[in-house]
Design an enzyme around this catalytic site. Structure first.
Site, PDB file in Angstrom:
ATOM      1  N   SER A 140      -0.095   2.484 -13.966  1.00 10.15           N
ATOM      2  CA  SER A 140       1.063   3.375 -14.090  1.00 10.15           C
ATOM      3  C   SER A 140       1.525   3.320 -15.543  1.00 10.15           C
ATOM      4  O   SER A 140       1.189   2.364 -16.258  1.00 10.15           O
ATOM      5  CB  SER A 140       2.191   2.848 -13.195  1.00 10.15           C
ATOM      6  OG  SER A 140       3.413   3.463 -13.504  1.00 10.15           O
ATOM      7  N   TYR A 153       6.867  -4.369  -9.463  1.00 10.06           N
ATOM      8  CA  TYR A 153       5.947  -3.253  -9.723  1.00 10.06           C
ATOM      9  C   TYR A 153       5.499  -3.268 -11.182  1.00 10.06           C
ATOM     10  O   TYR A 153       4.312  -3.138 -11.493  1.00 10.06           O
ATOM     11  CB  TYR A 153       6.675  -1.940  -9.401  1.00 10.06           C
ATOM     12  CG  TYR A 153       5.833  -0.684  -9.500  1.00 10.06           C
ATOM     13  CD1 TYR A 153       5.005  -0.299  -8.454  1.00 10.06           C
ATOM     14  CD2 TYR A 153       5.893   0.138 -10.621  1.00 10.06           C
ATOM     15  CE1 TYR A 153       4.244   0.874  -8.520  1.00 10.06           C
ATOM     16  CE2 TYR A 153       5.141   1.312 -10.701  1.00 10.06           C
ATOM     17  CZ  TYR A 153       4.327   1.670  -9.645  1.00 10.06           C
ATOM     18  OH  TYR A 153       3.580   2.829  -9.723  1.00 10.06           O
TER      19      TYR A 153
HETATM   20  N1  LIG Z   1       3.672   9.050  -8.009  1.00 11.79           N
HETATM   21  C1  LIG Z   1       3.891   8.573  -9.234  1.00 11.79           C
HETATM   22  O1  LIG Z   1       4.749   9.052  -9.984  1.00 11.79           O
HETATM   23  C2  LIG Z   1       3.058   7.423  -9.740  1.00 11.79           C
HETATM   24  C3  LIG Z   1       3.128   7.123 -11.105  1.00 11.79           C
HETATM   25  C4  LIG Z   1       2.349   6.104 -11.609  1.00 11.79           C
HETATM   26  C5  LIG Z   1       1.506   5.390 -10.778  1.00 11.79           C
HETATM   27  N2  LIG Z   1       1.451   5.684  -9.462  1.00 11.79           N
HETATM   28  C6  LIG Z   1       0.512   4.914  -8.649  1.00 11.79           C
HETATM   29  O2  LIG Z   1      -0.430   5.791  -8.064  1.00 11.79           O
HETATM   30  C7  LIG Z   1      -0.955   5.234  -6.861  1.00 11.79           C
HETATM   31  C8  LIG Z   1      -0.861   6.240  -5.735  1.00 11.79           C
HETATM   32  O3  LIG Z   1       0.511   6.518  -5.510  1.00 11.79           O
HETATM   33  P1  LIG Z   1       1.045   7.890  -4.881  1.00 11.79           P
HETATM   34  O4  LIG Z   1       2.098   8.377  -5.780  1.00 11.79           O
HETATM   35  O5  LIG Z   1      -0.085   8.783  -4.515  1.00 11.79           O
HETATM   36  O6  LIG Z   1       1.773   7.301  -3.603  1.00 11.79           O
HETATM   37  P2  LIG Z   1       1.773   7.705  -2.060  1.00 11.79           P
HETATM   38  O7  LIG Z   1       2.873   6.899  -1.448  1.00 11.79           O
HETATM   39  O8  LIG Z   1       1.781   9.187  -1.884  1.00 11.79           O
HETATM   40  O9  LIG Z   1       0.376   7.164  -1.563  1.00 11.79           O
HETATM   41  C9  LIG Z   1       0.103   5.805  -1.480  1.00 11.79           C
HETATM   42  C10 LIG Z   1      -0.796   5.586  -0.282  1.00 11.79           C
HETATM   43  O10 LIG Z   1      -1.061   4.179  -0.196  1.00 11.79           O
HETATM   44  C11 LIG Z   1      -0.922   3.783   1.149  1.00 11.79           C
HETATM   45  N3  LIG Z   1      -0.571   2.373   1.199  1.00 11.79           N
HETATM   46  C12 LIG Z   1       0.631   1.802   0.909  1.00 11.79           C
HETATM   47  N4  LIG Z   1       0.575   0.481   1.138  1.00 11.79           N
HETATM   48  C13 LIG Z   1      -0.687   0.219   1.570  1.00 11.79           C
HETATM   49  C14 LIG Z   1      -1.354  -0.959   1.968  1.00 11.79           C
HETATM   50  N5  LIG Z   1      -0.709  -2.147   2.005  1.00 11.79           N
HETATM   51  N6  LIG Z   1      -2.640  -0.876   2.368  1.00 11.79           N
HETATM   52  C15 LIG Z   1      -3.288   0.325   2.367  1.00 11.79           C
HETATM   53  N7  LIG Z   1      -2.693   1.475   2.006  1.00 11.79           N
HETATM   54  C16 LIG Z   1      -1.415   1.425   1.607  1.00 11.79           C
HETATM   55  C17 LIG Z   1       0.183   4.662   1.715  1.00 11.79           C
HETATM   56  O11 LIG Z   1       0.146   4.706   3.138  1.00 11.79           O
HETATM   57  C18 LIG Z   1      -0.122   5.991   1.052  1.00 11.79           C
HETATM   58  O12 LIG Z   1      -1.013   6.771   1.821  1.00 11.79           O
HETATM   59  C19 LIG Z   1      -0.140   3.957  -6.640  1.00 11.79           C
HETATM   60  O13 LIG Z   1      -0.863   2.846  -7.111  1.00 11.79           O
HETATM   61  C20 LIG Z   1       1.096   4.174  -7.487  1.00 11.79           C
HETATM   62  O14 LIG Z   1       1.704   2.955  -7.870  1.00 11.79           O
HETATM   63  C21 LIG Z   1       2.214   6.675  -8.919  1.00 11.79           C
END
Ligand SMILES: NC(=O)c1ccc[n+]([C@@H]2O[C@H](COP(=O)([O-])OP(=O)(O)OC[C@H]3O[C@@H](n4cnc5c(N)ncnc54)[C@H](O)[C@@H]3O)[C@@H](O)[C@H]2O)c1
Length: 256
Positions: A140, A153
């Site tokens: 991130s 985080y």
């Molecule tokens: N959305 C943002 O702005 C953003 C920014 C930077 C980084 N990220 C990172 O991107 C990645 C994806 O995030 P996203 O925004 O698509 O989130 P999201 O919540 O839409 O998707 C995350 C998925 O991970 C699954 N998950 C959560 N805990 C879990 C576990 N213990 N075991 C298996 N699956 C699990 C959830 O059920 C969900 O389907 C993450 O690592 C997040 O930290 C997101």
């Protein structure tokens, strides 16, 4: 069809950028093993991929369990013979002041322990013996810079940068490339959940993106696919920001 006949594992592949990435790999010929903690979410992703003519199956489970990582990797090897590409995407966040932070183990378990457990299992059980593979970790912009209210985080995502570099240099000799994407603000459920807790904070948050908008999950998926593909054959240990210019603006100024 960059991923024709490749076997790809995506953690947290049932929603958000994981789902977009699962669909992109499947649309380019991969067989995608979709992990998610929510079995129904993983199953829905598989149905959507199959309905579009792609190949996928679900491997539900909690990524932060070392046991689940081992069993899931073994299951994919039993079904497909090997794993070519691992995307460590699952992630969770919260908002709590550091002095009251009670979720350290849960957050760091999913955001830092899991990418190590899954990489170690895939490396040891299939990529090293198979003499090749590609791993893409999703960190991130919080891996580079801090914001208030999620010390676990931010520490975990910074740890993912070190994990990426460490595995990249140890496993280059095995033909395994390990890279990292740092997404910026992306419109997915994780953001909707945080926005529901503190809506005002996110009005200002959107304003501070130089490109003036959040990323679409599909834009992150394209960068992940690039690093996993043969187009990136000489790239390992790289940290790629996909953030609409947000890290470039960490000067404290507002966008022009
Ligand atoms: N959305 C943002 O702005 C953003 C920014 C930077 C980084 N990220 C990172 O991107 C990645 C994806 O995030 P996203 O925004 O698509 O989130 P999201 O919540 O839409 O998707 C995350 C998925 O991970 C699954 N998950 C959560 N805990 C879990 C576990 N213990 N075991 C298996 N699956 C699990 C959830 O059920 C969900 O389907 C993450 O690592 C997040 O930290 C997101």
């Amino acid at each position: 069809m960059r991923f024709k006949d490749r076997v790809v594992v995506i953690t947290g592949g049932g929603s958000g950028m994981g789902l977009a990435t699962s669909k992109l790999f499947a649309s380019e010929g991969a067989t995608v093993a979709v992990n998610d903690i929510k079995a129904e979410t993983a199953a829905k992703a598989v149905s959507e991929i199959e309905a579009a003519g792609g190949k996928a199956f679900a491997i539900p489970g909690d990524v932060s369990s070392r046991d689940v990582a081992q069993k899931s990797v073994k299951e994919v090897i039993a079904r497909c013979g090997r794993i070519d590409i691992l995307i460590n995407n699952a992630g969770i966040a919260t908002i709590q002041p550091a002095e009251e932070y009670s979720e350290w183990e849960r957050i760091t378990g999913v955001d830092l322990d899991a990418p190590f457990y899954w990489s170690q299992a895939a490396g040891a059980l299939t990529m090293i013996p198979g003499k090749g593979g590609a791993i893409v970790n999703i960190s991130s912009l919080a891996g580079h810079v801090a914001y208030p209210g999620d010390v676990g985080y931010i520490a975990a995502k910074a740890g993912v940068l070190g994990l990426t570099r460490s595995l990249a240099i140890e496993w280059a000799k095995h033909g395994i490339r390990v890279n990292c994407i740092c997404p910026g603000f992306t419109d997915t459920q994780i953001i909707k959940d945080m926005e529901a807790i503190d809506p005002d904070r996110f009005v200002e948050r959107r304003r501070r993106v130089p490109m003036g908008r959040a990323a679409r999950p599909e834009e992150i998926a394209k960068a992940v696919a690039f690093l996993a593909s043969d187009d990136a054959s000489y790239i390992t240990g790289a940290i790629l920001n996909v953030d609409g210019g947000q890290i470039a603006l960490s000067s404290g100024w507002s966008p022009a």
